[in-house]
Structures are given as structure tokens and as C-alpha cells.
Design a protein around this motif. Structure first.
Motif: not given
Length: 207
Positions: A113-129
Motif C-alpha cells: 500500500l505504500h509507494e515508498q517502503i520503509s526498509p527499517r520498518w520492513s527489516e524490523r517486521c522480518e526480524l520479529q517474525i
């Protein structure tokens, strides 16, 4: 009763599975939080699912609160101990599984849904998963029982299986069988059951 929400949501699905296992009659309205948000709003101002409308018109929201009510009605047939260490252990696994699902949903929305993805947020989610998968894998590997807490299916089994299916469909690269063999075996065992096949819907990105 009326269960609102699509079964590709791990939260809606676990409620639907519990309703079937408890033998509780209900109408399923597979409304989308995107295209059907205005239809959901009168029952849930958050426009979120699952929402369960009781026979008297009261609307329950959030899967944990809904299942708490269903367990109370089911009484001794509840899919979780009513108190003590057994209940706390099961609730912890459920919390890890639903937290995993929540992060998987957040990660999907971030990328879709976001045109500009936040690498920091994505990495945090992947780390938590990844951390939750590791914790659940270790916990399941330490148990020789047919299901997580014995020989009978419980809420913990359902929550984990529903979260894994969503993760595998929304983010297949994050769920590798060779990395999490006990979780993969657990998911396959659950998904082979009739109730899991009945309460199922392939994940589809919201349009």
C-alpha cells in the motif's frame, strides 16, 4: 450469530474454526475491511475483523475477546484450560502466533500500500517474525505430544496453524520448511483436518 470477515485473515479463521469445533451455529459474512468497510462499521467502528454479532445483537470485536466468550459458553469443552499454568502456557503460544500474524499483515500492507517502503520498518517486521518462528519451533520441538499441549487440538494449535498459513501465502520467502521443520509438520497436520479445510480461503491481496 454472525461472523464477519474473510477466512484468509488468520484472526477470522481461528474464530471460524473454533465455532465449528464447538458446534455453534453461525452465519458467515465474508466482508472485506477494504471494499466492505462501510458495511462493517455499524457493528465495529474500527471497521476491523473478526467481528462476531451475537443472537441478541451485541457485537464482539478482536479474536481473543471473541474466543474468550465462546470458551465461556463451551464451558468444559473449551479448547484451553480454564486456569492455572496450562492456561498461561497456551495463551503464551497463542500470543506469539497472533503477534506473528499481526507482523505479517503489517509487512504486507507496508509493501503493498505504500509507494515508498520503509526498509527499517520492513527489516524490523522480518526480524520479529523470524524470532517468533524460532521460539515456536523450539517450543514445539520440545514436545512429543500429538498436538501442542497433549493429544487434543487446542487454541494454541489453531492459532499457530492459521498464522503459518497466512505467512506462507503472503510472504513465502519467510517460511521455509527446512528452517522450521516442526512448525511445517504441525501446520500440515492441522491443515489436513476437515475443519481446517472447511474454514479456509486462499489469501488474496485487497483490491
Amino acid at each position: 450469530m454472525i461472523l464477519i470477515g474473510q477466512y484468509d485473515s488468520p484472526f477470522v479463521r481461528r474464530v471460524g474454526i473454533a465455532l465449528h469445533l464447538y458446534g455453534m451455529a453461525f452465519e458467515h459474512r465474508p466482508w472485506s475491511t477494504f471494499s466492505d468497510a462501510d458495511r462493517i462499521a455499524p457493528f465495529n467502528p474500527l471497521r476491523r475483523v473478526p467481528t462476531l454479532v451475537l443472537d441478541d445483537g451485541e457485537a464482539l470485536i478482536e479474536s481473543a475477546a471473541i474466543l474468550d466468550h465462546l470458551d465461556e459458553v463451551a464451558d468444559r469443552a473449551a479448547l484451553i484450560p480454564d486456569r492455572g499454568p496450562g492456561r498461561r502456557r497456551a495463551l503464551k503460544v497463542c500470543a506469539l502466533a497472533t503477534g506473528l500474524a499481526d507482523k505479517a499483515v503489517s509487512l504486507f500492507y507496508e509493501r503493498a500500500l505504500h509507494e515508498q517502503i520503509s526498509p527499517r520498518w520492513s527489516e524490523r517486521c522480518e526480524l520479529q517474525i523470524g524470532a517468533v518462528l524460532g521460539a515456536l519451533e523450539a517450543d514445539r520441538a520440545g514436545r512429543a505430544s500429538a498436538f501442542w499441549f497433549g493429544d487434543a487440538l487446542g487454541h494454541a494449535d489453531i492459532a499457530v496453524a492459521c498464522a503459518l498459513r497466512f505467512l506462507g501465502e503472503a510472504h513465502p520467502k519467510l517460511l521455509r520448511r527446512e528452517a522450521w521443520p516442526r512448525l511445517a509438520a504441525h501446520a500440515e497436520q492441522c491443515e489436513a483436518m476437515e475443519v481446517f479445510r472447511t474454514v479456509a480461503q486462499p489469501f488474496a491481496a485487497p483490491g
